[in-house]
Design a protein around this motif. Sequence first.
Motif, PDB file in Angstrom:
ATOM      1  N   TYR A  58       0.822  -1.211   0.000  1.00  9.38           N
ATOM      2  CA  TYR A  58       0.000   0.000   0.000  1.00  9.38           C
ATOM      3  C   TYR A  58       0.856   1.261   0.000  1.00  9.38           C
ATOM      4  O   TYR A  58       1.914   1.319   0.637  1.00  9.38           O
ATOM      5  N   ASP A  59       0.371   2.251  -0.705  1.00  8.61           N
ATOM      6  CA  ASP A  59       1.020   3.560  -0.744  1.00  8.61           C
ATOM      7  C   ASP A  59       0.782   4.257   0.596  1.00  8.61           C
ATOM      8  O   ASP A  59      -0.321   4.185   1.152  1.00  8.61           O
ATOM      9  N   ARG A  60       1.797   4.934   1.105  1.00 10.39           N
ATOM     10  CA  ARG A  60       1.658   5.643   2.386  1.00 10.39           C
ATOM     11  C   ARG A  60       0.610   6.753   2.334  1.00 10.39           C
ATOM     12  O   ARG A  60       0.115   7.189   3.378  1.00 10.39           O
ATOM     13  N   ARG A  61       0.273   7.196   1.139  1.00 11.95           N
ATOM     14  CA  ARG A  61      -0.646   8.333   1.014  1.00 11.95           C
ATOM     15  C   ARG A  61      -2.112   7.910   0.933  1.00 11.95           C
ATOM     16  O   ARG A  61      -2.996   8.759   0.834  1.00 11.95           O
ATOM     17  N   ILE A  62      -2.401   6.594   0.982  1.00 13.35           N
ATOM     18  CA  ILE A  62      -3.794   6.167   0.846  1.00 13.35           C
ATOM     19  C   ILE A  62      -4.577   6.474   2.119  1.00 13.35           C
ATOM     20  O   ILE A  62      -4.035   6.495   3.220  1.00 13.35           O
ATOM     21  N   LYS A  63      -5.871   6.717   1.949  1.00 12.74           N
ATOM     22  CA  LYS A  63      -6.802   6.929   3.061  1.00 12.74           C
ATOM     23  C   LYS A  63      -8.005   6.024   2.858  1.00 12.74           C
ATOM     24  O   LYS A  63      -8.577   6.018   1.763  1.00 12.74           O
ATOM     25  N   PRO A  64      -8.433   5.275   3.866  1.00 12.34           N
ATOM     26  CA  PRO A  64      -7.750   5.088   5.156  1.00 12.34           C
ATOM     27  C   PRO A  64      -6.516   4.195   5.006  1.00 12.34           C
ATOM     28  O   PRO A  64      -6.390   3.455   4.031  1.00 12.34           O
ATOM     29  N   ALA A  65      -5.637   4.260   5.981  1.00 11.65           N
ATOM     30  CA  ALA A  65      -4.437   3.440   5.969  1.00 11.65           C
ATOM     31  C   ALA A  65      -4.800   1.982   6.206  1.00 11.65           C
ATOM     32  O   ALA A  65      -5.841   1.683   6.788  1.00 11.65           O
ATOM     33  N   PRO A  66      -3.967   1.027   5.772  1.00  6.61           N
ATOM     34  CA  PRO A  66      -4.250  -0.390   6.037  1.00  6.61           C
ATOM     35  C   PRO A  66      -4.207  -0.675   7.539  1.00  6.61           C
ATOM     36  O   PRO A  66      -3.569   0.050   8.305  1.00  6.61           O
ATOM     37  N   PHE A  67      -4.884  -1.739   7.951  1.00  9.30           N
ATOM     38  CA  PHE A  67      -4.904  -2.105   9.373  1.00  9.30           C
ATOM     39  C   PHE A  67      -3.488  -2.331   9.892  1.00  9.30           C
ATOM     40  O   PHE A  67      -3.149  -1.942  11.005  1.00  9.30           O
ATOM     41  N   ASP A  68      -2.652  -2.960   9.076  1.00  6.21           N
ATOM     42  CA  ASP A  68      -1.275  -3.251   9.463  1.00  6.21           C
ATOM     43  C   ASP A  68      -0.342  -2.247   8.785  1.00  6.21           C
ATOM     44  O   ASP A  68      -0.129  -2.330   7.570  1.00  6.21           O
ATOM     45  N   PRO A  69       0.245  -1.288   9.515  1.00 12.23           N
ATOM     46  CA  PRO A  69       1.152  -0.319   8.888  1.00 12.23           C
ATOM     47  C   PRO A  69       2.404  -0.972   8.319  1.00 12.23           C
ATOM     48  O   PRO A  69       3.111  -0.364   7.519  1.00 12.23           O
ATOM     49  N   GLY A  70       2.665  -2.221   8.703  1.00 15.92           N
ATOM     50  CA  GLY A  70       3.796  -2.947   8.139  1.00 15.92           C
ATOM     51  C   GLY A  70       3.616  -3.288   6.676  1.00 15.92           C
ATOM     52  O   GLY A  70       4.558  -3.730   6.010  1.00 15.92           O
ATOM     53  N   LEU A  71       2.389  -3.071   6.138  1.00 17.75           N
ATOM     54  CA  LEU A  71       2.106  -3.374   4.734  1.00 17.75           C
ATOM     55  C   LEU A  71       2.337  -2.190   3.807  1.00 17.75           C
ATOM     56  O   LEU A  71       2.096  -2.295   2.598  1.00 17.75           O
TER      57      LEU A  71
END
Length: 266
Positions: A195-208
């Motif tokens: 996932y791109d860091r700029r997406i909203k909402p962020a993924p459940f796991d920030p490690g992705l």
Amino acid sequence: MRYRIQLVGDLMNAALRAKYVAAFGDACYVSEAGTFDCWYEKWEKACEDAALIGEVSGNAAYDKGYKCQPDGVGNYWLQIGPDVANRTWIFFDKAPRQTPLVEVDGVLVEVSGPYRDLPEPPTVGPGHEFNNCDSGMLGADGKPLLQHHYILQVNRNAHGGEIHSDLAGFKWTCTVYNANCEEVEAECEEPLVLYDRRIKPAPFDPGLFAEVNHVVPRKDQRKCDWGTNSNKNAAVISKKLNEWLSNKNPPAEEVQRVNAAKAYTP
């Protein structure tokens, strides 16, 4: 500046190098000039390992019980036999940069990953970060693209708008929480889609989140500049895998996989 112990044997023999690395760890490495030595920040640790060189090399073991002595100009010597003239040396010297070539099955291999066909950025050098350097390319808005944004854009364009990990399926040992909310050791596997860091909402796991990894890390085990920001040294992987690989000597599997990957087109 580091303390270098005086090794013995054919140091270009891969099997002997492996013995030294197994015994003394990341202190030992091949330099970009092709030399192999073991370097230490503390003379005490250098002396401790120097006493083991005889047996590690497969030669006669050094006599025990002797302690390192200073020579008055920054170096040390260690008596290794009954005659005081029978000694080995620990030299204080400028340590060379570790080679960016990676040893795979006893052979030193250049990293040439999937972004190898992209035009190189204007500035390439050891220790440079992908997210600080100008890629030399322009985005759709006509503005300059940072190198990591350009690499992620190329990846996304190749996969129909998704960002794919260049090491999908790679497995490593990690720590997770079990059903009782206890930390336990587990085997993690790199996912395909990131996932791109700029997406909203962020993924459940920030490690992705997708990150651009230096296959040969920016810093070596001595915290000195090592891997460059060449596009050949780039791989898109998850944040959590990037953290696990950080400042490690790159695993042979990682190098083999990125070198075998199909090259992205600009």
